[in-house]
Design a protein around this motif. Structure first.
Motif, PDB file in Angstrom:
ATOM      1  N   SER A   1      29.373  -2.583  18.044  1.00 39.77           N
ATOM      2  CA  SER A   1      29.187  -3.163  19.383  1.00 39.77           C
ATOM      3  C   SER A   1      28.414  -4.481  19.304  1.00 39.77           C
ATOM      4  N   VAL A   2      27.747  -4.693  18.170  1.00 41.26           N
ATOM      5  CA  VAL A   2      27.046  -5.957  17.921  1.00 41.26           C
ATOM      6  C   VAL A   2      27.793  -6.689  16.815  1.00 41.26           C
ATOM      7  N   GLU A   3      28.140  -7.945  17.066  1.00 37.33           N
ATOM      8  CA  GLU A   3      28.833  -8.751  16.062  1.00 37.33           C
ATOM      9  C   GLU A   3      27.823  -9.572  15.283  1.00 37.33           C
ATOM     10  N   THR A   4      28.060  -9.689  13.992  1.00 35.31           N
ATOM     11  CA  THR A   4      27.207 -10.512  13.135  1.00 35.31           C
ATOM     12  C   THR A   4      28.060 -11.578  12.457  1.00 35.31           C
ATOM     13  N   ASN A   5      27.608 -12.818  12.543  1.00 34.54           N
ATOM     14  CA  ASN A   5      28.269 -13.920  11.851  1.00 34.54           C
ATOM     15  C   ASN A   5      27.260 -14.587  10.923  1.00 34.54           C
ATOM     16  N   ILE A   6      27.657 -14.783   9.673  1.00 36.62           N
ATOM     17  CA  ILE A   6      26.805 -15.461   8.693  1.00 36.62           C
ATOM     18  C   ILE A   6      27.511 -16.752   8.298  1.00 36.62           C
ATOM     19  N   TYR A   7      26.830 -17.890   8.490  1.00 35.38           N
ATOM     20  CA  TYR A   7      27.474 -19.193   8.270  1.00 35.38           C
ATOM     21  C   TYR A   7      26.398 -20.279   8.174  1.00 35.38           C
ATOM     22  N   ASN A   8      26.649 -21.301   7.395  1.00 35.69           N
ATOM     23  CA  ASN A   8      25.788 -22.496   7.331  1.00 35.69           C
ATOM     24  C   ASN A   8      24.289 -22.169   7.296  1.00 35.69           C
ATOM     25  N   ASP A   9      23.874 -21.240   6.478  1.00 36.93           N
ATOM     26  CA  ASP A   9      22.458 -20.827   6.405  1.00 36.93           C
ATOM     27  C   ASP A   9      21.943 -20.255   7.724  1.00 36.93           C
ATOM     28  N   LYS A  10      22.845 -19.660   8.496  1.00 38.49           N
ATOM     29  CA  LYS A  10      22.474 -19.066   9.782  1.00 38.49           C
ATOM     30  C   LYS A  10      23.008 -17.642   9.875  1.00 38.49           C
ATOM     31  N   VAL A  11      22.299 -16.822  10.627  1.00 38.10           N
ATOM     32  CA  VAL A  11      22.767 -15.462  10.922  1.00 38.10           C
ATOM     33  C   VAL A  11      22.752 -15.310  12.437  1.00 38.10           C
ATOM     34  N   LEU A  12      23.931 -15.033  12.998  1.00 36.31           N
ATOM     35  CA  LEU A  12      24.061 -14.897  14.450  1.00 36.31           C
ATOM     36  C   LEU A  12      24.416 -13.452  14.792  1.00 36.31           C
ATOM     37  N   ASN A  13      23.560 -12.821  15.572  1.00 34.63           N
ATOM     38  CA  ASN A  13      23.825 -11.467  16.058  1.00 34.63           C
ATOM     39  C   ASN A  13      24.136 -11.524  17.552  1.00 34.63           C
ATOM     40  N   ILE A  14      25.285 -10.986  17.940  1.00 33.84           N
ATOM     41  CA  ILE A  14      25.723 -11.040  19.331  1.00 33.84           C
ATOM     42  C   ILE A  14      25.893  -9.625  19.878  1.00 33.84           C
ATOM     43  N   SER A  15      25.172  -9.324  20.946  1.00 36.97           N
ATOM     44  CA  SER A  15      25.349  -8.048  21.639  1.00 36.97           C
ATOM     45  C   SER A  15      26.312  -8.283  22.797  1.00 36.97           C
ATOM     46  N   TRP A  16      27.571  -7.892  22.616  1.00 34.88           N
ATOM     47  CA  TRP A  16      28.574  -8.126  23.651  1.00 34.88           C
ATOM     48  C   TRP A  16      28.276  -7.323  24.912  1.00 34.88           C
ATOM     49  N   LYS A  17      27.782  -6.110  24.747  1.00 34.20           N
ATOM     50  CA  LYS A  17      27.524  -5.254  25.914  1.00 34.20           C
ATOM     51  C   LYS A  17      26.292  -5.698  26.705  1.00 34.20           C
ATOM     52  N   GLU A  18      25.212  -6.041  25.985  1.00 32.10           N
ATOM     53  CA  GLU A  18      23.987  -6.468  26.668  1.00 32.10           C
ATOM     54  C   GLU A  18      23.975  -7.963  26.943  1.00 32.10           C
ATOM     55  N   LYS A  19      25.003  -8.648  26.455  1.00 28.61           N
ATOM     56  CA  LYS A  19      25.226 -10.073  26.741  1.00 28.61           C
ATOM     57  C   LYS A  19      24.034 -10.963  26.377  1.00 28.61           C
ATOM     58  N   PHE A  20      23.632 -10.865  25.141  1.00 24.28           N
ATOM     59  CA  PHE A  20      22.646 -11.812  24.620  1.00 24.28           C
ATOM     60  C   PHE A  20      22.906 -11.984  23.121  1.00 24.28           C
ATOM     61  N   ALA A  21      22.383 -13.063  22.563  1.00 23.95           N
ATOM     62  CA  ALA A  21      22.567 -13.334  21.136  1.00 23.95           C
ATOM     63  C   ALA A  21      21.303 -13.943  20.559  1.00 23.95           C
ATOM     64  N   VAL A  22      21.081 -13.674  19.283  1.00 20.51           N
ATOM     65  CA  VAL A  22      19.941 -14.249  18.566  1.00 20.51           C
ATOM     66  C   VAL A  22      20.472 -14.906  17.293  1.00 20.51           C
ATOM     67  N   MET A  23      20.124 -16.176  17.108  1.00 21.60           N
ATOM     68  CA  MET A  23      20.554 -16.899  15.926  1.00 21.60           C
ATOM     69  C   MET A  23      19.332 -17.258  15.090  1.00 21.60           C
ATOM     70  N   ILE A  24      19.349 -16.880  13.817  1.00 11.46           N
ATOM     71  CA  ILE A  24      18.268 -17.203  12.890  1.00 11.46           C
ATOM     72  C   ILE A  24      18.797 -18.223  11.890  1.00 11.46           C
ATOM     73  N   GLU A  25      18.123 -19.347  11.817  1.00 13.77           N
ATOM     74  CA  GLU A  25      18.504 -20.384  10.854  1.00 13.77           C
ATOM     75  C   GLU A  25      17.479 -20.363   9.714  1.00 13.77           C
ATOM     76  N   SER A  26      17.873 -19.769   8.599  1.00 13.93           N
ATOM     77  CA  SER A  26      16.996 -19.623   7.441  1.00 13.93           C
ATOM     78  C   SER A  26      17.865 -19.376   6.218  1.00 13.93           C
ATOM     79  N   LYS A  27      17.760 -20.222   5.216  1.00 12.08           N
ATOM     80  CA  LYS A  27      18.569 -20.052   4.019  1.00 12.08           C
ATOM     81  C   LYS A  27      18.256 -18.724   3.327  1.00 12.08           C
ATOM     82  N   GLU A  28      16.984 -18.372   3.277  1.00  9.90           N
ATOM     83  CA  GLU A  28      16.585 -17.134   2.612  1.00  9.90           C
ATOM     84  C   GLU A  28      17.189 -15.916   3.306  1.00  9.90           C
ATOM     85  N   ILE A  29      17.083 -15.869   4.635  1.00 10.23           N
ATOM     86  CA  ILE A  29      17.626 -14.726   5.370  1.00 10.23           C
ATOM     87  C   ILE A  29      19.147 -14.711   5.301  1.00 10.23           C
ATOM     88  N   ALA A  30      19.770 -15.882   5.410  1.00 10.91           N
ATOM     89  CA  ALA A  30      21.230 -15.949   5.342  1.00 10.91           C
ATOM     90  C   ALA A  30      21.731 -15.476   3.984  1.00 10.91           C
TER      91      ALA A  30
END
Length: 266
Positions: A217-246
């Protein structure tokens, strides 16, 4: 005898709003309108007509003169200011637009150089997106750099319900246009099965896992040293820009990819 004018009564609200949006201040509009109504006049007369102090009027007239909307006639103490034709206003704004467009073109040219010295490695960033528009802005960020690969996990059905199938299809089209491929692990819901029919055309390689056991139910995209988590049901997203975390999330994804592939072979 000087006659004071009420700018609010002289101008329609739409006209005043247009001038404000064009970049003129309240005082510039008041002095400009006062001078238009007078045709010409000395500073004292213009100031009283516009209901603005004489000192401020000098500064405003100087600004309007630089914009080509006012010209000066004679010398102090009998110096008069003369209003140019209102047609000059259109010419001034056209010139400003041309200058801005030239500046924009120059900035576009130097953006790659600025990016080359832009230090983001030591400054992790976290961005929060909320609502439908926020989800769309978050998705658009994944298209910021072409010729790349997105690693993803999720399912199309929840995406369709949140932002609409039409928008989702348009997002896929833009991604392909920028030559951004996607490799993902997807829950086998009806939306995903529908999307999978165009995997090759839409530069998509996915491993489908049982929806009853692995519904994302939560989508995760990893790209360009970023990790994007999207909650489609709760309609919010958090993007972390960090090479180490990515990098860490990429390793987790690759482990999951191996597991999903093995599951598909059984």
């Amino acid at each position: 005898m000087y006659i004071m004018i009420n700018m609010k009564k002289v101008l329609r609200p739409e006209t005043e709003k247009a001038l404000l949006e064009a970049g003129f201040s309240d005082k510039e509009i008041a002095v400009y309108v006062a001078l238009l109504s007078l045709g010409k006049g000395i500073v004292t007369k213009i100031a009283r007509t516009a209901s603005i102090s004489r000192t401020t009027t000098y500064d405003v007239l100087d600004n309007l003169s630089q914009k080509g909307l006012v010209k000066i006639s004679g010398k102090e103490p009998k110096q008069e200011y003369v209003a140019e034709s209102p047609e000059r206003l259109e010419k001034f704004l056209s010139e400003e637009i041309e200058i801005k467009n030239n500046s924009l073109n120059k900035v576009k040219y130097i953006i790659p150089e600025l990016f080359s010295i832009y230090n983001t490695k030591e400054i992790p960033r976290v961005r929060y997106y909320e609502g439908i528009d926020g989800l769309k802005r978050a998705l658009e960020d994944t298209l910021s750099k072409g010729d790349t690969e997105i690693l993803a996990s999720g399912g199309a059905e929840d995406m369709f319900e949140a932002v609409g199938e039409g928008y989702s299809r348009e997002y896929f089209r833009k991604r392909v246009e920028k030559n951004i491929s996607i490799r993902g692990i997807a829950s086998g819901d009806s939306g995903t099965m529908k999307v999978a029919e165009r995997n090759m055309e839409e530069l998509r390689e996915i491993l489908i896992v049982p929806n009853d056991k692995f519904h994302f139910s939560v989508e995760t995209n990893i790209y360009n040293d970023k990790v994007l988590n999207i909650s489609w049901k709760e309609k919010f997203a958090v993007m972390i820009e960090s090479k180490e975390i990515a990098d860490a999330q990429k390793k987790v994804f690759e482990l999951a990819w191996i597991g999903a592939r093995e599951m598909g072979r059984k």
